[in-house]
Scaffold this active site. Structure first.
Site, PDB file in Angstrom:
ATOM      1  N   ASP A 160      -8.030  18.677  42.178  1.00  0.00           N
ATOM      2  CA  ASP A 160      -7.820  17.315  42.683  1.00  0.00           C
ATOM      3  C   ASP A 160      -6.547  17.172  43.389  1.00  0.00           C
ATOM      4  O   ASP A 160      -5.307  17.151  42.990  1.00  0.00           O
ATOM      5  CB  ASP A 160      -7.680  16.286  41.491  1.00  0.00           C
ATOM      6  CG  ASP A 160      -7.830  14.978  42.010  1.00  0.00           C
ATOM      7  OD1 ASP A 160      -8.501  13.874  41.437  1.00  0.00           O
ATOM      8  OD2 ASP A 160      -7.816  14.785  43.334  1.00  0.00           O
ATOM      9  N   GLU A 173      -7.057  15.917  32.940  1.00  0.00           N
ATOM     10  CA  GLU A 173      -8.285  15.647  33.499  1.00  0.00           C
ATOM     11  C   GLU A 173      -8.313  16.629  34.720  1.00  0.00           C
ATOM     12  O   GLU A 173      -9.356  16.903  35.126  1.00  0.00           O
ATOM     13  CB  GLU A 173      -8.185  14.200  34.148  1.00  0.00           C
ATOM     14  CG  GLU A 173      -8.340  13.162  33.065  1.00  0.00           C
ATOM     15  CD  GLU A 173      -6.983  12.563  32.856  1.00  0.00           C
ATOM     16  OE1 GLU A 173      -6.966  11.572  32.296  1.00  0.00           O
ATOM     17  OE2 GLU A 173      -5.979  13.431  32.737  1.00  0.00           O
ATOM     18  N   ASN A 174      -7.088  17.016  35.299  1.00  0.00           N
ATOM     19  CA  ASN A 174      -7.092  17.964  36.578  1.00  0.00           C
ATOM     20  C   ASN A 174      -6.722  19.323  36.305  1.00  0.00           C
ATOM     21  O   ASN A 174      -6.595  20.105  37.421  1.00  0.00           O
ATOM     22  CB  ASN A 174      -6.047  17.024  37.628  1.00  0.00           C
ATOM     23  CG  ASN A 174      -6.431  16.014  38.303  1.00  0.00           C
ATOM     24  OD1 ASN A 174      -7.765  15.702  38.214  1.00  0.00           O
ATOM     25  ND2 ASN A 174      -5.635  15.013  38.639  1.00  0.00           N
ATOM     26  N   GLU A 223     -17.348  25.771  33.747  1.00  0.00           N
ATOM     27  CA  GLU A 223     -18.310  25.527  32.572  1.00  0.00           C
ATOM     28  C   GLU A 223     -17.449  24.777  31.380  1.00  0.00           C
ATOM     29  O   GLU A 223     -18.202  24.410  30.527  1.00  0.00           O
ATOM     30  CB  GLU A 223     -18.814  26.843  32.067  1.00  0.00           C
ATOM     31  CG  GLU A 223     -19.653  27.496  33.217  1.00  0.00           C
ATOM     32  CD  GLU A 223     -20.829  27.291  33.351  1.00  0.00           C
ATOM     33  OE1 GLU A 223     -21.722  27.507  34.378  1.00  0.00           O
ATOM     34  OE2 GLU A 223     -21.283  26.288  32.514  1.00  0.00           O
ATOM     35  N   GLY A 224     -16.149  25.069  31.262  1.00  0.00           N
ATOM     36  CA  GLY A 224     -15.393  24.518  30.171  1.00  0.00           C
ATOM     37  C   GLY A 224     -14.997  23.178  30.225  1.00  0.00           C
ATOM     38  O   GLY A 224     -14.656  22.564  29.448  1.00  0.00           O
ATOM     39  N   GLY A 225     -15.230  22.575  31.595  1.00  0.00           N
ATOM     40  CA  GLY A 225     -14.844  21.173  31.765  1.00  0.00           C
ATOM     41  C   GLY A 225     -13.336  21.068  31.833  1.00  0.00           C
ATOM     42  O   GLY A 225     -12.602  21.714  31.782  1.00  0.00           O
ATOM     43  N   ASP A 282      -0.343  14.915  41.031  1.00  0.00           N
ATOM     44  CA  ASP A 282      -1.048  14.254  40.062  1.00  0.00           C
ATOM     45  C   ASP A 282      -1.459  15.127  38.920  1.00  0.00           C
ATOM     46  O   ASP A 282      -2.871  15.328  38.617  1.00  0.00           O
ATOM     47  CB  ASP A 282      -2.223  13.863  40.972  1.00  0.00           C
ATOM     48  CG  ASP A 282      -3.104  12.634  39.923  1.00  0.00           C
ATOM     49  OD1 ASP A 282      -4.181  12.490  40.335  1.00  0.00           O
ATOM     50  OD2 ASP A 282      -2.496  12.082  38.986  1.00  0.00           O
ATOM     51  N   GLY A 325     -13.609  10.516  39.642  1.00  0.00           N
ATOM     52  CA  GLY A 325     -12.198  10.340  39.933  1.00  0.00           C
ATOM     53  C   GLY A 325     -11.734   8.910  40.712  1.00  0.00           C
ATOM     54  O   GLY A 325     -12.782   8.274  40.572  1.00  0.00           O
ATOM     55  N   LYS A 368     -18.178  17.502  44.764  1.00  0.00           N
ATOM     56  CA  LYS A 368     -17.169  16.361  44.769  1.00  0.00           C
ATOM     57  C   LYS A 368     -17.347  15.323  45.907  1.00  0.00           C
ATOM     58  O   LYS A 368     -17.349  15.894  46.899  1.00  0.00           O
ATOM     59  CB  LYS A 368     -15.699  16.742  44.685  1.00  0.00           C
ATOM     60  CG  LYS A 368     -14.596  15.685  44.557  1.00  0.00           C
ATOM     61  CD  LYS A 368     -13.226  16.110  44.324  1.00  0.00           C
ATOM     62  CE  LYS A 368     -12.217  15.023  44.463  1.00  0.00           C
ATOM     63  NZ  LYS A 368     -10.943  15.364  44.222  1.00  0.00           N
ATOM     64  N   THR A 404      25.557  20.394  64.916  1.00  0.00           N
ATOM     65  CA  THR A 404      27.039  20.075  64.905  1.00  0.00           C
ATOM     66  C   THR A 404      26.954  18.439  64.327  1.00  0.00           C
ATOM     67  O   THR A 404      26.430  17.407  64.918  1.00  0.00           O
ATOM     68  CB  THR A 404      27.724  20.191  65.832  1.00  0.00           C
ATOM     69  OG1 THR A 404      26.840  19.524  66.936  1.00  0.00           O
ATOM     70  CG2 THR A 404      28.194  21.428  66.285  1.00  0.00           C
ATOM     71  N   CYS A 457     -11.312   8.455  43.717  1.00  0.00           N
ATOM     72  CA  CYS A 457     -11.546   8.355  45.038  1.00  0.00           C
ATOM     73  C   CYS A 457     -12.917   8.626  45.089  1.00  0.00           C
ATOM     74  O   CYS A 457     -13.520   8.943  46.223  1.00  0.00           O
ATOM     75  CB  CYS A 457     -10.912   9.230  45.640  1.00  0.00           C
ATOM     76  SG  CYS A 457     -10.808  10.721  45.392  1.00  0.00           S
ATOM     77  N   LYS A 487      -2.674  16.418  35.578  1.00  0.00           N
ATOM     78  CA  LYS A 487      -2.680  15.802  34.152  1.00  0.00           C
ATOM     79  C   LYS A 487      -3.957  16.535  33.554  1.00  0.00           C
ATOM     80  O   LYS A 487      -4.576  17.227  34.368  1.00  0.00           O
ATOM     81  CB  LYS A 487      -3.255  14.297  34.425  1.00  0.00           C
ATOM     82  CG  LYS A 487      -4.126  14.007  35.737  1.00  0.00           C
ATOM     83  CD  LYS A 487      -4.438  12.505  35.847  1.00  0.00           C
ATOM     84  CE  LYS A 487      -5.414  12.263  36.766  1.00  0.00           C
ATOM     85  NZ  LYS A 487      -5.415  11.018  37.131  1.00  0.00           N
TER      86      LYS A 487
HETATM   87  N1  LIG Z   1     -11.139  15.809  40.330  1.00  0.00           N
HETATM   88  C1  LIG Z   1     -11.553  16.807  40.972  1.00  0.00           C
HETATM   89  O1  LIG Z   1     -11.372  17.090  42.015  1.00  0.00           O
HETATM   90  C2  LIG Z   1     -12.570  17.530  40.204  1.00  0.00           C
HETATM   91  C3  LIG Z   1     -13.045  18.708  40.946  1.00  0.00           C
HETATM   92  C4  LIG Z   1     -13.748  19.456  40.168  1.00  0.00           C
HETATM   93  C5  LIG Z   1     -14.249  19.218  38.661  1.00  0.00           C
HETATM   94  N2  LIG Z   1     -15.078  19.837  37.952  1.00  0.00           N
HETATM   95  C6  LIG Z   1     -15.126  18.769  36.902  1.00  0.00           C
HETATM   96  C7  LIG Z   1     -16.082  19.378  35.614  1.00  0.00           C
HETATM   97  C8  LIG Z   1     -16.779  20.544  35.499  1.00  0.00           C
HETATM   98  C9  LIG Z   1     -17.519  20.893  34.553  1.00  0.00           C
HETATM   99  C10 LIG Z   1     -17.724  20.066  33.571  1.00  0.00           C
HETATM  100  O2  LIG Z   1     -18.333  20.071  32.369  1.00  0.00           O
HETATM  101  C11 LIG Z   1     -19.421  20.704  32.525  1.00  0.00           C
HETATM  102  C12 LIG Z   1     -20.692  19.824  33.163  1.00  0.00           C
HETATM  103  C13 LIG Z   1     -21.853  20.271  33.308  1.00  0.00           C
HETATM  104  C14 LIG Z   1     -22.264  21.594  32.993  1.00  0.00           C
HETATM  105  C15 LIG Z   1     -21.086  22.469  32.523  1.00  0.00           C
HETATM  106  O3  LIG Z   1     -21.513  23.683  32.465  1.00  0.00           O
HETATM  107  C16 LIG Z   1     -19.848  21.849  32.231  1.00  0.00           C
HETATM  108  C17 LIG Z   1     -16.971  18.630  33.315  1.00  0.00           C
HETATM  109  C18 LIG Z   1     -16.012  18.277  34.653  1.00  0.00           C
HETATM  110  N3  LIG Z   1     -14.370  17.767  37.052  1.00  0.00           N
HETATM  111  C19 LIG Z   1     -13.810  18.057  38.133  1.00  0.00           C
HETATM  112  C20 LIG Z   1     -12.881  17.401  38.976  1.00  0.00           C
END
Ligand SMILES: NC(=O)c1ccc2nc(-c3ccc(Oc4cccc(O)c4)cc3)[nH]c2c1
Length: 328
Positions: free
Chosen positions: A164, A147-148, A101-103, A143, A27, A47, A183, A29, A145
């Site tokens: 985030d 990624e979040n 787990e799905g990222g 924020d 991220g 984090k 008033t 920060c 997006k």
């Molecule tokens: N910016 C945030 O505040 C924030 C907070 C929590 C977050 N967790 C992920 C994240 C989680 C899982 C991901 O795949 C994986 C990686 C390893 C094993 C797995 O099973 C899945 C990729 C990114 N990204 C994050 C960002």
């Protein structure tokens, strides 16, 4: 000051309770690492927010980190990330979060190019419910997006959670609101005209969700360099200029396009609010809502969100409704 583990410079308590492994996200920060809770072998996300990374604005970094932690500990919605633990040292904060787990949705869109419309609608509905909850609790994310937005599994049908809160804003009762309660005998006219536009800062989240929905459906963003010759990205945004490229949008419904158009309105007063978006015909899809409510509030506690507490039983009442809406 907290005991620090000499090798890893992590708080001793943290390294005793969790085994930290690879970096899984970066991220602005800080970074996010995959960790394992030693007692249960369960995976978690760790984090780290470095206080000293911004020497110039060390104050703001700490304040925004403290605000993020305050928000993370206060919010409770199935589509908002939950904190499991928290540590800090002189120079860093460590927030242990449930692992999704799905990222990140960002990687899902990248790998799939376009997300199928029914799935995009399922994710978008959950995002709207999560942001509706934040706004009802006087919080603006600011924020939003891909990624979040995190996915709970690799399956198409899964829970999404927004994360985030580093850029988030907590709406307090403003001096302007107190002024408008008194008033107005001696009050200048511009205080009233200004008051008309104040209170729309939450509309930024609706715009961002419009961009996220556009990217999920079409696989490319509405605003990007050289989309229009001679127009910078900020000019495209301030003028609301974007293109529905036919090859990408032909198979997508007019209702979906209509939601995007009404969220990407430059005038925040004219833009759909989160509530209005939830009432849009595209979201009037009982099958989708049944699926969404089923994964957000699983009947069998062993399901997806095992951490959901019995309080979810009255899932119909939206917890957000109960909270007064402190204006902007
Ligand atoms: N910016 C945030 O505040 C924030 C907070 C929590 C977050 N967790 C992920 C994240 C989680 C899982 C991901 O795949 C994986 C990686 C390893 C094993 C797995 O099973 C899945 C990729 C990114 N990204 C994050 C960002």
């Amino acid at each position: 000051d907290l005991m620090v583990d000499e090798q890893s410079n992590l708080p001793k308590e943290l390294s005793e309770k969790y085994m930290i492994t690879k970096k899984i996200g970066v991220g602005v920060c800080g970074e996010v690492k995959l960790a394992f809770e030693r007692a249960t072998c369960k995976k978690v996300a760790l984090k780290t927010i470095n206080k000293k990374d911004f020497p110039a604005s060390v104050g703001t970094a700490t304040r925004s980190a403290e605000r993020e932690i305050q928000i993370l500990q206060k919010i409770d919605h199935p589509c908002l990330i939950k904190t499991k633990d928290f540590f800090q040292t002189d120079d860093s904060y460590y927030i242990v979060l449930e692992l999704m787990e799905g990222g990140e949705l960002y990687d899902r869109v990248k790998s799939k190019q376009q997300i199928k419309e029914p799935i995009a609608k399922l994710y978008f509905y959950q995002m709207l419910k999560a942001v509706e909850y934040l706004h009802n609790n006087g919080i603006i994310h600011r924020d939003l997006k891909p990624e979040n937005v995190l996915l709970s599994s690799h399956d198409d049908v899964c829970i999404i959670k927004i994360t985030d809160f580093n850029q988030s804003k907590i709406l307090e009762e403003s001096a302007l609101m107190r002024t408008l309660c008194g008033t107005p005998t001696y009050l200048a006219p511009e205080v009233f005209t200004d008051a008309v536009t104040v209170g729309y800062s939450r509309a930024v989240d609706a715009w961002s969700l419009g961009v996220v929905l556009f990217v999920c459906l079409a696989g490319y963003p509405p605003f990007y360099p050289n989309a229009r010759i001679g127009l910078s990205v900020s000019d495209q945004i301030t003028q609301g200029i974007y293109t529905f490229i036919p090859s990408k949008w032909d198979g997508i419904s007019d209702d979906a396009k209509d939601v995007v158009k009404k969220l990407l309105r430059v005038d925040p007063n004219a833009r759909l609010t989160i509530e209005e978006a939830l009432q849009h015909p595209w979201l009037m899809d009982e099958a989708m809502k049944e699926t969404a409510e089923g994964i957000m509030y699983p009947k069998d506690p062993g399901d997806a969100d095992a951490t959901a507490d019995p309080g979810d039983a009255d899932a119909t009442a939206d917890p957000g409704d109960a909270t007064a809406d402190p204006g902007d």
